[in-house]
Design an enzyme around this catalytic site. Sequence first.
Site, PDB file in Angstrom:
ATOM      1  N   TRP A 201       0.853  -1.182   0.000  1.00 39.12           N
ATOM      2  CA  TRP A 201       0.000   0.000   0.000  1.00 39.12           C
ATOM      3  C   TRP A 201       0.898   1.245   0.000  1.00 39.12           C
ATOM      4  O   TRP A 201       1.894   1.295   0.710  1.00 39.12           O
ATOM      5  CB  TRP A 201      -0.899   0.001   1.248  1.00 39.12           C
ATOM      6  CG  TRP A 201      -1.672   1.272   1.375  1.00 39.12           C
ATOM      7  CD1 TRP A 201      -2.787   1.615   0.668  1.00 39.12           C
ATOM      8  CD2 TRP A 201      -1.367   2.388   2.220  1.00 39.12           C
ATOM      9  NE1 TRP A 201      -3.195   2.878   1.026  1.00 39.12           N
ATOM     10  CE2 TRP A 201      -2.344   3.379   1.979  1.00 39.12           C
ATOM     11  CE3 TRP A 201      -0.367   2.653   3.149  1.00 39.12           C
ATOM     12  CZ2 TRP A 201      -2.356   4.606   2.639  1.00 39.12           C
ATOM     13  CZ3 TRP A 201      -0.376   3.881   3.811  1.00 39.12           C
ATOM     14  CH2 TRP A 201      -1.368   4.837   3.545  1.00 39.12           C
ATOM     15  N   ASP A 368     -15.776  12.039  -2.494  1.00 36.06           N
ATOM     16  CA  ASP A 368     -15.228  10.731  -2.093  1.00 36.06           C
ATOM     17  C   ASP A 368     -16.047  10.172  -0.930  1.00 36.06           C
ATOM     18  O   ASP A 368     -17.224  10.517  -0.743  1.00 36.06           O
ATOM     19  CB  ASP A 368     -13.730  10.888  -1.751  1.00 36.06           C
ATOM     20  CG  ASP A 368     -12.924   9.615  -1.975  1.00 36.06           C
ATOM     21  OD1 ASP A 368     -12.998   8.716  -1.113  1.00 36.06           O
ATOM     22  OD2 ASP A 368     -12.238   9.498  -3.002  1.00 36.06           O
ATOM     23  N   ASP A 369     -15.439   9.373  -0.132  1.00 39.90           N
ATOM     24  CA  ASP A 369     -16.075   8.634   0.964  1.00 39.90           C
ATOM     25  C   ASP A 369     -16.835   9.563   1.934  1.00 39.90           C
ATOM     26  O   ASP A 369     -16.473  10.727   2.090  1.00 39.90           O
ATOM     27  CB  ASP A 369     -14.937   7.930   1.732  1.00 39.90           C
ATOM     28  CG  ASP A 369     -15.437   6.783   2.571  1.00 39.90           C
ATOM     29  OD1 ASP A 369     -16.658   6.658   2.740  1.00 39.90           O
ATOM     30  OD2 ASP A 369     -14.582   6.020   3.062  1.00 39.90           O
ATOM     31  N   ASP A 480     -14.105   1.922  -5.563  1.00 41.88           N
ATOM     32  CA  ASP A 480     -13.038   1.569  -4.623  1.00 41.88           C
ATOM     33  C   ASP A 480     -13.232   0.140  -4.100  1.00 41.88           C
ATOM     34  O   ASP A 480     -14.347  -0.412  -4.133  1.00 41.88           O
ATOM     35  CB  ASP A 480     -13.082   2.578  -3.463  1.00 41.88           C
ATOM     36  CG  ASP A 480     -11.748   2.708  -2.734  1.00 41.88           C
ATOM     37  OD1 ASP A 480     -10.842   1.925  -3.007  1.00 41.88           O
ATOM     38  OD2 ASP A 480     -11.642   3.610  -1.879  1.00 41.88           O
ATOM     39  N   ASN A 482     -11.397  -1.885  -0.697  1.00 40.86           N
ATOM     40  CA  ASN A 482     -10.348  -1.625   0.291  1.00 40.86           C
ATOM     41  C   ASN A 482      -9.913  -2.786   1.165  1.00 40.86           C
ATOM     42  O   ASN A 482      -9.259  -2.556   2.192  1.00 40.86           O
ATOM     43  CB  ASN A 482     -10.781  -0.464   1.190  1.00 40.86           C
ATOM     44  CG  ASN A 482     -10.628   0.871   0.482  1.00 40.86           C
ATOM     45  OD1 ASN A 482      -9.543   1.202   0.025  1.00 40.86           O
ATOM     46  ND2 ASN A 482     -11.704   1.617   0.360  1.00 40.86           N
ATOM     47  N   CYS A 528     -10.098   1.776  -8.184  1.00 37.48           N
ATOM     48  CA  CYS A 528      -9.269   2.071  -7.020  1.00 37.48           C
ATOM     49  C   CYS A 528      -9.349   0.857  -6.103  1.00 37.48           C
ATOM     50  O   CYS A 528     -10.391   0.208  -6.016  1.00 37.48           O
ATOM     51  CB  CYS A 528      -9.832   3.310  -6.313  1.00 37.48           C
ATOM     52  SG  CYS A 528      -8.979   3.725  -4.785  1.00 37.48           S
ATOM     53  N   ASP A 550      -2.389   5.622  -3.014  1.00 34.59           N
ATOM     54  CA  ASP A 550      -2.764   6.608  -2.001  1.00 34.59           C
ATOM     55  C   ASP A 550      -1.580   7.480  -1.631  1.00 34.59           C
ATOM     56  O   ASP A 550      -1.728   8.444  -0.883  1.00 34.59           O
ATOM     57  CB  ASP A 550      -3.294   5.907  -0.746  1.00 34.59           C
ATOM     58  CG  ASP A 550      -4.751   5.509  -0.917  1.00 34.59           C
ATOM     59  OD1 ASP A 550      -5.389   6.007  -1.860  1.00 34.59           O
ATOM     60  OD2 ASP A 550      -5.243   4.699  -0.115  1.00 34.59           O
TER      61      ASP A 550
HETATM   62  C1  DGJ Z   1      -9.032   4.346  -0.362  1.00 38.39           C
HETATM   63  C2  DGJ Z   1      -8.727   5.176  -1.577  1.00 38.39           C
HETATM   64  O1  DGJ Z   1      -7.517   4.785  -2.132  1.00 38.39           O
HETATM   65  C3  DGJ Z   1      -8.721   6.650  -1.201  1.00 38.39           C
HETATM   66  O2  DGJ Z   1      -8.400   7.416  -2.314  1.00 38.39           O
HETATM   67  C4  DGJ Z   1     -10.074   7.022  -0.657  1.00 38.39           C
HETATM   68  O3  DGJ Z   1     -11.040   6.909  -1.646  1.00 38.39           O
HETATM   69  C5  DGJ Z   1     -10.402   6.128   0.533  1.00 38.39           C
HETATM   70  N1  DGJ Z   1     -10.300   4.741   0.188  1.00 38.39           N
HETATM   71  C6  DGJ Z   1     -11.785   6.419   1.055  1.00 38.39           C
HETATM   72  O4  DGJ Z   1     -12.148   5.562   2.058  1.00 38.39           O
END
Ligand code: DGJ
Length: 732
Positions: A201, A368-369, A480, A482, A528, A550
Amino acid sequence: MPIRFDSDKNVFYLHTPKTSYIIAVLENKYPINLYYGKRIEGLPDDIENIIPTRRDGGGSAQDMEGTNLSTDLLPMEYPTYGSSDLRTPAFHARYSDGTSVTALLYSEYRIMKGKKLLVELPCTYIEDNAEAESLEIYLRDALKGLEVVLCYTVYEKYDALIKSVRVHNDGNENIRIESVLSSTIHLYGSEYQAIHLAGAWAREQNLLITDFIGGKFSVDSKRGASSHNHSPFLALAEKGTNENYGEVYAMSFVYSGNFIAEADEDCYNTIRMQMGINPFNFEWVLEPGQSFQAPEVVNVFSQDGFGGMSRTFHDLYRSRLVRGKYRDTVRPILINSWEAIGCNFDENKILSIAKKAKILGIEMVVLDDGWFGHRDAPTSSLGDWYPNKKKLPDGIKGLSKKIVQMGLKFGLWVEPEMISEDSELYRKHPDWCIHIKGRRRNLARNQLVLDLSRPDVCDYIINFMTEILSDRNVSYIKWDMNRYMSDIGSASLPPEKQREIPHRYMLGLYKVLENLISNFPDVLFEGCASGGGRFDAGMLYYFPQYWTSDCTDAVERMSIQYGTSYVMPIAAIGAHISAVPNKVTRRSCSLETRGNVAICGQLGFELDPNVLNDYDVKMIKQIIEKYKQMRETIHNGDLYRLKSPFYDGMSACNIVSKDKENVIFFLGTFTSKPFSGKIRIKLKGLDKNASYSDKEGKVYSGEFLENYGFLFENVIDYTSYIILLKKQNNGG
Ligand code: DGJ
């Protein structure tokens, strides 16, 4: 004709403009990988002479039906294990009698104009049948009722060989596939280096070049996504290969899940290089009458070093893998809210960002979020995709309308593949996530992965995304993802199919994305996965651009963007200017350097424009102005990497438009000492007979720029330069 079958010799020739791939079918019906490399028109009359035969006294050399050959020594086109070849197979399966030996013999072939799309999977495509030819080679194991079809495509224009594999169960019993790789090639000798892209990351796609000293070299993912850790790419290059010279064999996987890429050398210096779905924890039960399609591998052979390799990937991917309106159109410069305000905002804040962004020349605002459920931090509400009315009293519809009325586009962040424990969705459907009954559900980033192997979960995603996108003011989605998969289990699959989940998940995801991009063709999707955690060729089929990392620190970005450009076109590389000190590295680079690095990709911003001083405003306006002049070249141009951040202490490249009219030169440094020596950088790919002028009116001949280049003196840390050159009308 790019594909030809010589029926006298039983040899298939597959030609691209500069490469040839040759397959011979031996008398005993085993196809072998006879040649891959620089284009050659033919073979010696007596091809027996170039087939590797058995060595004397070799205990490993298994007999092949009384011939002087052994599959254990031959460059098998599609190797299986156990029927005399004892090396790493491409295909491995378990049959109903409990045995695991497969013997695949040639049965027939088809040569076709054009190229078929792969069922349910991303793939390269054609727009006209005349662009490409395809070959299918049918192999059969009659004892087990198994048919394996090897599929190849070569384009008239690109030096790439596309391979995939289809398996069919013609028998009466289940076949459990344990490995079904998509491409195998063989190289000889031990003078190779392995090139791969590794990271973590915020440190994605760092270039690693290591001597391949025999044994086995492999990179893989078992994470349910191609991952930050290794990119689904592997190259073997002759020692001494650089950006401009040397032979490179590269493989890139058009797939976003678990993969393996490996090079395995036997005791006779034959290297078997393979790529495909990772056999680890994989199994697929193929019932009688069913087929399995393995994803595509794009093989590139370059004689022109790593630069030649990358330009082939770029040309093919941006024109015959990326789809939709934004394939051929430059994309809007965006400002994303994440680094500036996180989940902490209200409508007024977003509107104030939009107002300032408009003045700067930015074209799209991306929220965004944090806009949905009760998400005030990344800990809850994934799954509850309705607007938070406290933050956005008029919802997304109201906000997007106001932003569009300002003359800007509006984009939205979503993370559809995930679910928070603290969500309405989870309370309603606790079995919709990937989990194992009775076992603790591991939370990573406070979230669980939705089970996209389930059609009902895929339908739910399609439905809520369709509702969001039905607001015509939403013209961009940041998709996204994550966290990786853990505790893999599905409540909807029987025990014997549990190992199918990671691949079924990818099929589910691809189905969802296909539905959305075909129903909303005008929407720009950016991928993403905590940055570049799933930035692969499979994703490029749906997302023309990707949030690369990021880490927005300009110095780190030089490495990340350099490595990513090994396979990905630079127009796909999302690159944003953020505030300093940088949130990840705490480093403060000048705005000029942050700008110069970001304009070598898909430009965006990740800061609050309300807090900029006058100097910053002026500077950002200039950066945007410059980008608007050069973005056509970023979109379509040829990339020449000139200095490597991994080996040279600086990063330099030039990008040349296809007609050689426009040139962008970039240099960024980070290890210079005060009063250190001069740096001279020679440009590449220009029209040597033409003259080029820069913005200040200085004129250089193409020949001079390629042979003398630019000279820089007293360069200090983190200084960077962008020089735009334009060809003069009067030529050289
Ligand atoms: C991870 C992404 O890489 C960021 O750019 C952002 O969108 C966050 N998530 C939001 O939770």
